[in-house]
Scaffold this motif. Structure first.
Motif, mmCIF file in Angstrom:
data_model
loop_
_atom_site.group_PDB
_atom_site.id
_atom_site.type_symbol
_atom_site.label_atom_id
_atom_site.label_comp_id
_atom_site.label_asym_id
_atom_site.label_seq_id
_atom_site.Cartn_x
_atom_site.Cartn_y
_atom_site.Cartn_z
ATOM 1 N N MET A 67 -12.273 -7.658 -9.857
ATOM 2 C CA MET A 67 -12.122 -6.813 -11.048
ATOM 3 C C MET A 67 -10.665 -6.397 -11.244
ATOM 4 S SD MET A 67 -15.624 -4.527 -11.145
ATOM 5 C CE MET A 67 -15.296 -3.693 -9.598
ATOM 6 N N VAL A 68 -9.959 -6.110 -10.148
ATOM 7 C CA VAL A 68 -8.545 -5.749 -10.237
ATOM 8 C C VAL A 68 -7.746 -6.928 -10.792
ATOM 9 C CG1 VAL A 68 -6.488 -5.121 -8.901
ATOM 10 C CG2 VAL A 68 -8.683 -4.022 -8.398
ATOM 11 N N ILE A 69 -8.046 -8.130 -10.317
ATOM 12 C CA ILE A 69 -7.350 -9.329 -10.803
ATOM 13 C C ILE A 69 -7.647 -9.557 -12.277
ATOM 14 C CG2 ILE A 69 -7.207 -11.841 -10.599
ATOM 15 C CD1 ILE A 69 -7.692 -11.392 -7.542
ATOM 16 N N GLU A 70 -8.901 -9.348 -12.682
ATOM 17 C CA GLU A 70 -9.249 -9.511 -14.101
ATOM 18 C C GLU A 70 -8.460 -8.538 -14.974
ATOM 19 O OE1 GLU A 70 -13.469 -9.255 -14.742
ATOM 20 O OE2 GLU A 70 -13.883 -10.890 -13.345
ATOM 21 N N GLU A 71 -8.279 -7.315 -14.490
ATOM 22 C CA GLU A 71 -7.583 -6.299 -15.281
ATOM 23 C C GLU A 71 -6.067 -6.486 -15.274
ATOM 24 O OE1 GLU A 71 -7.157 -1.451 -15.708
ATOM 25 O OE2 GLU A 71 -8.721 -2.280 -14.419
ATOM 26 N N PHE A 72 -5.483 -6.773 -14.101
ATOM 27 C CA PHE A 72 -4.029 -6.789 -13.973
ATOM 28 C C PHE A 72 -3.426 -8.177 -13.818
ATOM 29 C CE2 PHE A 72 -5.451 -2.628 -12.498
ATOM 30 C CZ PHE A 72 -4.687 -1.807 -13.315
ATOM 31 N N MET A 93 0.813 -1.197 0.000
ATOM 32 C CA MET A 93 0.000 0.000 0.000
ATOM 33 C C MET A 93 0.859 1.264 0.000
ATOM 34 S SD MET A 93 -3.674 -0.663 1.289
ATOM 35 C CE MET A 93 -3.816 0.987 1.765
ATOM 36 N N ARG A 94 2.048 1.197 0.562
ATOM 37 C CA ARG A 94 2.880 2.404 0.665
ATOM 38 C C ARG A 94 3.829 2.580 -0.508
ATOM 39 N NH1 ARG A 94 4.596 1.004 6.556
ATOM 40 N NH2 ARG A 94 2.539 0.742 7.392
ATOM 41 N N TYR A 95 4.020 1.547 -1.290
ATOM 42 C CA TYR A 95 4.945 1.613 -2.417
ATOM 43 C C TYR A 95 4.379 2.558 -3.475
ATOM 44 C CZ TYR A 95 8.449 -0.161 -5.667
ATOM 45 O OH TYR A 95 9.519 -0.282 -6.511
ATOM 46 N N GLN A 96 5.132 3.569 -3.843
ATOM 47 C CA GLN A 96 4.654 4.583 -4.780
ATOM 48 C C GLN A 96 5.336 4.425 -6.136
ATOM 49 O OE1 GLN A 96 2.133 6.743 -3.961
ATOM 50 N NE2 GLN A 96 2.071 5.556 -2.072
ATOM 51 N N ASP A 97 4.609 3.883 -7.096
ATOM 52 C CA ASP A 97 5.148 3.768 -8.445
ATOM 53 C C ASP A 97 4.115 4.155 -9.495
ATOM 54 O OD1 ASP A 97 3.410 1.646 -8.330
ATOM 55 O OD2 ASP A 97 4.898 0.117 -8.781
ATOM 56 N N GLY A 98 2.996 4.727 -9.046
ATOM 57 C CA GLY A 98 1.996 5.211 -9.978
ATOM 58 C C GLY A 98 1.020 4.163 -10.503
ATOM 59 N N LYS A 99 1.162 2.919 -10.066
ATOM 60 C CA LYS A 99 0.216 1.897 -10.532
ATOM 61 C C LYS A 99 -1.164 2.202 -9.943
ATOM 62 C CE LYS A 99 3.561 -1.656 -11.516
ATOM 63 N NZ LYS A 99 4.065 -2.980 -11.227
ATOM 64 N N PRO A 100 -2.206 2.104 -10.760
ATOM 65 C CA PRO A 100 -3.532 2.567 -10.338
ATOM 66 C C PRO A 100 -4.171 1.781 -9.200
ATOM 67 C CG PRO A 100 -3.656 1.472 -12.467
ATOM 68 C CD PRO A 100 -2.195 1.607 -12.125
ATOM 69 N N TYR A 101 -3.700 0.585 -8.936
ATOM 70 C CA TYR A 101 -4.314 -0.223 -7.883
ATOM 71 C C TYR A 101 -3.659 -0.033 -6.522
ATOM 72 C CZ TYR A 101 -0.503 -3.224 -9.553
ATOM 73 O OH TYR A 101 0.708 -3.708 -9.965
ATOM 74 N N ARG A 102 -2.604 0.748 -6.453
ATOM 75 C CA ARG A 102 -1.891 0.957 -5.190
ATOM 76 C C ARG A 102 -2.648 1.898 -4.261
ATOM 77 N NH1 ARG A 102 2.024 -2.292 -5.623
ATOM 78 N NH2 ARG A 102 3.675 -2.025 -7.119
ATOM 79 N N GLY A 103 -2.394 1.736 -2.959
ATOM 80 C CA GLY A 103 -2.900 2.671 -1.960
ATOM 81 C C GLY A 103 -4.399 2.636 -1.760
ATOM 82 N N GLN A 104 -5.019 1.523 -2.079
ATOM 83 C CA GLN A 104 -6.467 1.419 -1.958
ATOM 84 C C GLN A 104 -6.846 0.145 -1.219
ATOM 85 O OE1 GLN A 104 -8.732 2.417 -5.547
ATOM 86 N NE2 GLN A 104 -6.763 2.779 -6.551
ATOM 87 N N ILE A 105 -8.043 0.155 -0.719
ATOM 88 C CA ILE A 105 -8.629 -1.019 -0.086
ATOM 89 C C ILE A 105 -9.782 -1.455 -0.977
ATOM 90 C CG2 ILE A 105 -9.886 -1.876 1.932
ATOM 91 C CD1 ILE A 105 -8.348 0.256 3.564
ATOM 92 N N TYR A 106 -9.895 -2.750 -1.204
ATOM 93 C CA TYR A 106 -10.912 -3.277 -2.108
ATOM 94 C C TYR A 106 -11.845 -4.237 -1.397
ATOM 95 C CZ TYR A 106 -7.743 -1.530 -5.689
ATOM 96 O OH TYR A 106 -6.942 -0.734 -6.461
ATOM 97 N N THR A 107 -13.091 -4.229 -1.833
ATOM 98 C CA THR A 107 -14.036 -5.244 -1.378
ATOM 99 C C THR A 107 -13.774 -6.518 -2.170
ATOM 100 O OG1 THR A 107 -15.707 -4.655 -3.019
ATOM 101 C CG2 THR A 107 -15.810 -3.497 -0.892
#
Length: 64
Positions: free
Chosen positions: A21-26, A1-15
Motif C-alpha cells: 500500500m505504501v508503494i502504491e501511494e508513494f 527509519m531515523r531520517y526526520q523530514d516529516g514524510k508519513p512513511y518514515r519511522g515505521q515497520i510494515y507488513t
C-alpha cells in the motif's frame, strides 16, 4: 527509519501487505529518486522473517 523530514512513511515497520500500500501511494524510490537528489530514499529495505528455514536447520542438527 531515523531520517526526520516529516514524510508519513518514515519511522515505521510494515507488513508485506502494508508495504504494498505504501508503494502504491508513494511509488518506488528507485523510480522517482534515481540519483538521490530528492532525499535519502534510493531503495526500500526489507527484512523477511520466517521460522521455517530455522526449524528445518534445527531438525537436521537434532538428527546428527
Amino acid at each position: 527509519m531515523r531520517y526526520q523530514d516529516g514524510k508519513p512513511y518514515r519511522g515505521q515497520i510494515y507488513t508485506k501487505s502494508e508495504i504494498k500500500m505504501v508503494i502504491e501511494e508513494f511509488g518506488l524510490p528507485q523510480e522517482w529518486n534515481i540519483h538521490g537528489e530528492k532525499g535519502p530514499e534510493r531503495y526500500i529495505e526489507v527484512q523477511i522473517w520466517d521460522d521455517k528455514p530455522i526449524h528445518k536447520y534445527m531438525q537436521r542438527q537434532r538428527n546428527k
